[in-house]
Design a protein around this motif. Structure first.
Motif, mmCIF file in Angstrom:
data_model
loop_
_atom_site.group_PDB
_atom_site.id
_atom_site.type_symbol
_atom_site.label_atom_id
_atom_site.label_comp_id
_atom_site.label_asym_id
_atom_site.label_seq_id
_atom_site.Cartn_x
_atom_site.Cartn_y
_atom_site.Cartn_z
ATOM 1 N N UNK A 31 5.203 -9.987 4.496
ATOM 2 C CA UNK A 31 5.064 -9.821 5.952
ATOM 3 C C UNK A 31 4.255 -10.942 6.590
ATOM 4 N N UNK A 32 3.246 -11.412 5.881
ATOM 5 C CA UNK A 32 2.483 -12.576 6.302
ATOM 6 C C UNK A 32 2.453 -13.533 5.136
ATOM 7 N N UNK A 56 0.829 -1.211 0.000
ATOM 8 C CA UNK A 56 0.000 0.000 0.000
ATOM 9 C C UNK A 56 0.860 1.257 0.000
ATOM 10 N N UNK A 57 2.148 1.085 -0.295
ATOM 11 C CA UNK A 57 3.121 2.184 -0.412
ATOM 12 C C UNK A 57 3.394 2.879 0.923
ATOM 13 N N UNK A 58 3.134 2.183 2.012
ATOM 14 C CA UNK A 58 3.526 2.706 3.315
ATOM 15 C C UNK A 58 5.050 2.621 3.441
ATOM 16 N N UNK A 59 5.682 3.688 3.896
ATOM 17 C CA UNK A 59 7.137 3.739 4.010
ATOM 18 C C UNK A 59 7.553 3.663 5.482
ATOM 19 N N UNK A 104 0.864 -4.174 5.331
ATOM 20 C CA UNK A 104 -0.294 -4.756 4.665
ATOM 21 C C UNK A 104 0.056 -6.112 4.067
ATOM 22 N N UNK A 105 -0.998 -6.902 3.813
ATOM 23 C CA UNK A 105 -0.780 -8.157 3.099
ATOM 24 C C UNK A 105 -0.241 -7.857 1.705
ATOM 25 N N UNK A 106 0.458 -8.816 1.166
ATOM 26 C CA UNK A 106 0.995 -8.633 -0.174
ATOM 27 C C UNK A 106 2.483 -8.366 -0.157
ATOM 28 N N UNK A 107 3.099 -8.435 -1.321
ATOM 29 C CA UNK A 107 4.551 -8.264 -1.414
ATOM 30 C C UNK A 107 5.010 -6.880 -0.966
ATOM 31 N N UNK A 108 6.072 -6.855 -0.186
ATOM 32 C CA UNK A 108 6.714 -5.615 0.235
ATOM 33 C C UNK A 108 8.183 -5.678 -0.154
ATOM 34 N N UNK A 109 8.844 -4.537 -0.201
ATOM 35 C CA UNK A 109 10.253 -4.469 -0.581
ATOM 36 C C UNK A 109 11.060 -3.955 0.606
ATOM 37 N N UNK A 162 1.707 -15.789 2.307
ATOM 38 C CA UNK A 162 0.534 -16.092 1.497
ATOM 39 C C UNK A 162 1.034 -16.505 0.127
ATOM 40 N N UNK A 163 0.934 -17.813 -0.164
ATOM 41 C CA UNK A 163 1.542 -18.340 -1.384
ATOM 42 C C UNK A 163 0.937 -17.749 -2.645
ATOM 43 N N UNK A 164 -0.306 -17.310 -2.605
ATOM 44 C CA UNK A 164 -0.939 -16.776 -3.808
ATOM 45 C C UNK A 164 -0.388 -15.416 -4.185
ATOM 46 N N UNK A 165 0.370 -14.800 -3.287
ATOM 47 C CA UNK A 165 0.883 -13.463 -3.557
ATOM 48 C C UNK A 165 2.383 -13.438 -3.838
ATOM 49 N N UNK A 166 2.986 -14.590 -4.025
ATOM 50 C CA UNK A 166 4.419 -14.629 -4.277
ATOM 51 C C UNK A 166 4.706 -14.044 -5.661
ATOM 52 N N UNK A 167 5.572 -13.041 -5.755
ATOM 53 C CA UNK A 167 5.882 -12.463 -7.070
ATOM 54 C C UNK A 167 6.667 -13.442 -7.932
ATOM 55 N N UNK A 168 6.464 -13.340 -9.232
ATOM 56 C CA UNK A 168 7.117 -14.258 -10.164
ATOM 57 C C UNK A 168 8.581 -13.896 -10.353
#
Length: 641
Positions: free
Chosen positions: A425-426, A373-376, A399-404, A428-434
């Motif tokens: 952060x949590x 969600x672009x939180x820094x 947030x859920x989802x890929x973070x950097x 979730x295999x469905x959100x793994x980036x390719x």
């Protein structure tokens, strides 16, 4: 359909049914390969819950449950080129043993270069092995506790009759075996390192020694070692060849009943393209993550792998980079050893953990995170012990989802570097980036299958078109005159109707497919016969399959046979056109000039064959040597019309 229907003995319905069947086969293979390649980019099916994932310990502020090891590959110590390789390898070794201080150092092949002064001939150079042994002894003196594990590369097997050659007993720490194993015992678990040797045996001189083979003799020991290692926290397999160039690699992967990490080298940086310098991917059918490391020879690169609370992270770096950074927690989401890592520990961890290596003291370490969600988020890390730096965090804040995660580090010598990767952060295999498509496609492809399929398709296409044009009926003649197709089919039709050109060329192509290419001394004291599908050693009667030969055959078609066919056909058309005089002669001369690079390439390959396999390999060489005269005959005959 039109080509088949042009043949008088093939009915229209038979042509339709046959062509439809071929289209279905090609479509099925395409869909299957696309599915494999797409799966090679994702670890989704492997990232289910691990039995230790919810259990402590979790990554925190202390330097526990953590170790790391180093991989280096493709050193290519040479007596004739690269004089700086040896001294720089010695400097690198000193840095590794005194600053990085790994538990294990993996040397994954091509230790020596084994090429002659002309860089075309090849055989083992004892002077190179002596230099390596001397460098290794000096390196180990800095820190004898570091465990060295060595694997042979294809250069280390040039002109070597068997894996148990005396050369290896004298200069390697352990005589190589097809399968070997070492277990690193730590207070918090056992970690297995398994060496596999896919080098051809016997090992021919170059160039027929680039692909590897799965040896059926290794199956019993492979099964036993894998069964023993199944009780380890993690199994790391090290070898030289990427599995895409190992003939019958599927038989090896069929033994892998649990997740493993395969570390290799061999391809260097593959044309030095940015998208192929880091070749990482999954083998979906075998629970395997494969990571190829770039070479030390030209790029001075190596890899540091950390295992933090049984979760794996790594960084491929240059020997000159400082400080070297490895982010151990949170681990990179894209690289998961299938079913063997307790990924749930990331979301229960209390600290971000980073390893930093430099001769100078580290002065500052800044950690930044940007979530989906672009939180820094920014923090400074503090030193704990040895190379470990940490900063506290709350994974639930993101947030859920890929973070950097991005880490900047600076040492007291003023040198700066950075590292970053994608994490979850949590979990979730469905959100793994390719993974990047091209690199994962290359690493997961079966290049033996791909090369043989492409050769057979192109070979069949050329033969089929020439025969169809020679025996064309009225329906096919109308296709030849179709706008667009006539540009190439009309000249080929003229070529195929001249028996003096058609039969020698067709016989030659059929020879390449079914008969021997040449016989020569592929070992300095053994004659072998080379076919499209493999190599037959005369004295022992041993047949050795080779996926590389199909690629040589494919290059032969693409760079010599087909271009000469096209150029000769165009010359034939030019000589038979209504244009007369200087214009026709100029077109003919231009086309003849275009054929010169093809002849030069054939001469180069013949010279390479001579330097490696002797005069016998030249005088019996249908594929490269006598083809020069055939192609010259074709160009001369076409000009003489």
């Amino acid at each position: 359909i039109l080509l088949l229907n042009s043949m008088p003995w093939v009915s229209r319905w038979s042509a339709l049914v046959y062509s439809a069947g071929m289209l279905m086969v090609v479509f099925g293979l395409t869909v299957n390969q696309a599915s494999v390649f797409d799966s090679a980019r994702f670890p989704q099916k492997y990232t289910d819950g691990h039995q230790r994932a919810p259990d402590p310990p979790f990554p925190g502020p202390t330097a526990d449950n953590l170790f790391w090891f180093v991989q280096v590959s493709d050193i290519h110590i040479s007596s004739f080129v690269g004089p700086s390789i040896g001294p720089e390898f010695a400097d690198w070794c000193k840095f590794v043993h005194t600053i990085i201080n790994p538990d294990v150092l993996l040397v994954t092949g091509d230790i020596t270069d084994a090429k002659h002064f002309d860089q075309m001939g090849s055989s083992q150079q004892e002077k190179e092995w002596m230099q390596y042994r001397s460098l290794r002894s000096a390196c180990r003196a800095y820190n004898p506790q570091v465990q060295w594990l060595e694997a042979r590369g294809n250069h280390d097997a040039f002109d070597v009759p068997q894996i148990g050659a005396e050369l290896y007993k004298q200069y390697m720490l352990k005589p190589p075996k097809y399968v070997d194993s070492f277990t690193l015992e730590k207070r918090f678990g056992n970690y297995s390192f398994m060496t596999v040797d896919f080098n051809q045996s016997p090992g021919p001189s170059r160039p027929f020694n680039f692909f590897g083979n799965y040896h059926h003799d290794m199956s019993p020991e492979l099964t036993r070692v894998l069964q023993t290692n199944s009780r380890s926290n993690l199994t790391v397999i090290l070898g030289h060849h990427t599995l895409n160039v190992v003939t019958d690699s599927d038989k090896f992967m069929s033994h892998l009943s649990y997740g493993c990490l395969y570390l290799c080298g061999h391809l260097h940086t593959l044309l030095n393209w940015k998208s192929t310098q880091r070749l990482y991917g999954y083998h979906p059918s075998s629970n395997l993550l494969e990571l190829e490391v770039a070479d030390f020879k030209d790029h001075r690169r190596f890899r540091i792998v950390s295992v933090d609370h049984d979760m794996l992270s790594f960084n491929d770096v240059s020997m000159h980079e400082r400080p070297i950074i490895v982010i151990t927690n949170p681990k990179p989401a894209q690289y998961v050893v299938p079913g063997r890592e307790p990924l749930g520990r990331v979301e229960k961890s209390t600290h971000i953990r980073v390893l930093l290596f430099s001769e100078s003291a580290i002065s500052t370490v800044e950690v930044r995170i940007v979530d989906s969600l672009h939180k820094r988020w920014t923090r400074s890390a503090v030193h704990v012990q040895g190379p470990l730096w940490v900063t506290d965090w709350e994974p639930a804040e993101f947030s859920d989802g890929p973070a950097v995660i991005h880490v900047d580090a600076r040492d007291e010598a003023g040198r700066e570097s950075w590292a970053e990767h994608v994490f979850l952060p949590r979990h979730n295999a469905t959100q793994v980036p390719a993974l990047p498509f091209l690199s994962s496609w290359i690493i997961s492809a079966d290049l033996t299958w791909f090369g043989s399929t492409m050769f057979l398709l192109l070979h069949s296409l050329v033969i089929g078109i020439l025969f169809a044009l020679r025996y064309a009926n009225n329906q096919l003649r109308s296709v030849i005159s179709f706008p667009g197709l006539s540009v190439i089919l009309r000249p080929l039709s003229q070529f195929s109707r001249r028996s003096r050109l058609f039969w020698p060329y067709s016989a030659y192509l059929l020879w390449l497919r079914f008969l021997p290419w040449f016989a020569g001394y592929l070992l300095h004291d053994q004659v072998a016969v080379v076919f499209l599908g493999g190599i037959w050693f005369v004295s022992s009667g041993q047949w050795m399959p080779s996926g590389l030969n199909c690629w040589f055959g494919l290059l032969h078609l693409m760079l010599m046979d087909v271009p000469v066919l096209v150029v000769g056909s165009l010359i034939l058309q030019s000589r038979g056109s209504k244009t007369r005089g200087a214009v026709s002669l100029a077109k003919t001369n231009i086309l003849t000039t275009l054929s010169i690079p093809f002849f030069l390439w054939e001469c180069h390959k013949s010279l390479e064959i001579f330097l490696n396999y002797g005069l016998l390999a030249v005088f019996t060489n249908i594929a490269w040597f006598y083809s020069i005269f055939l192609h010259m005959f074709i160009i001369y005959t076409c000009r003489s019309v």
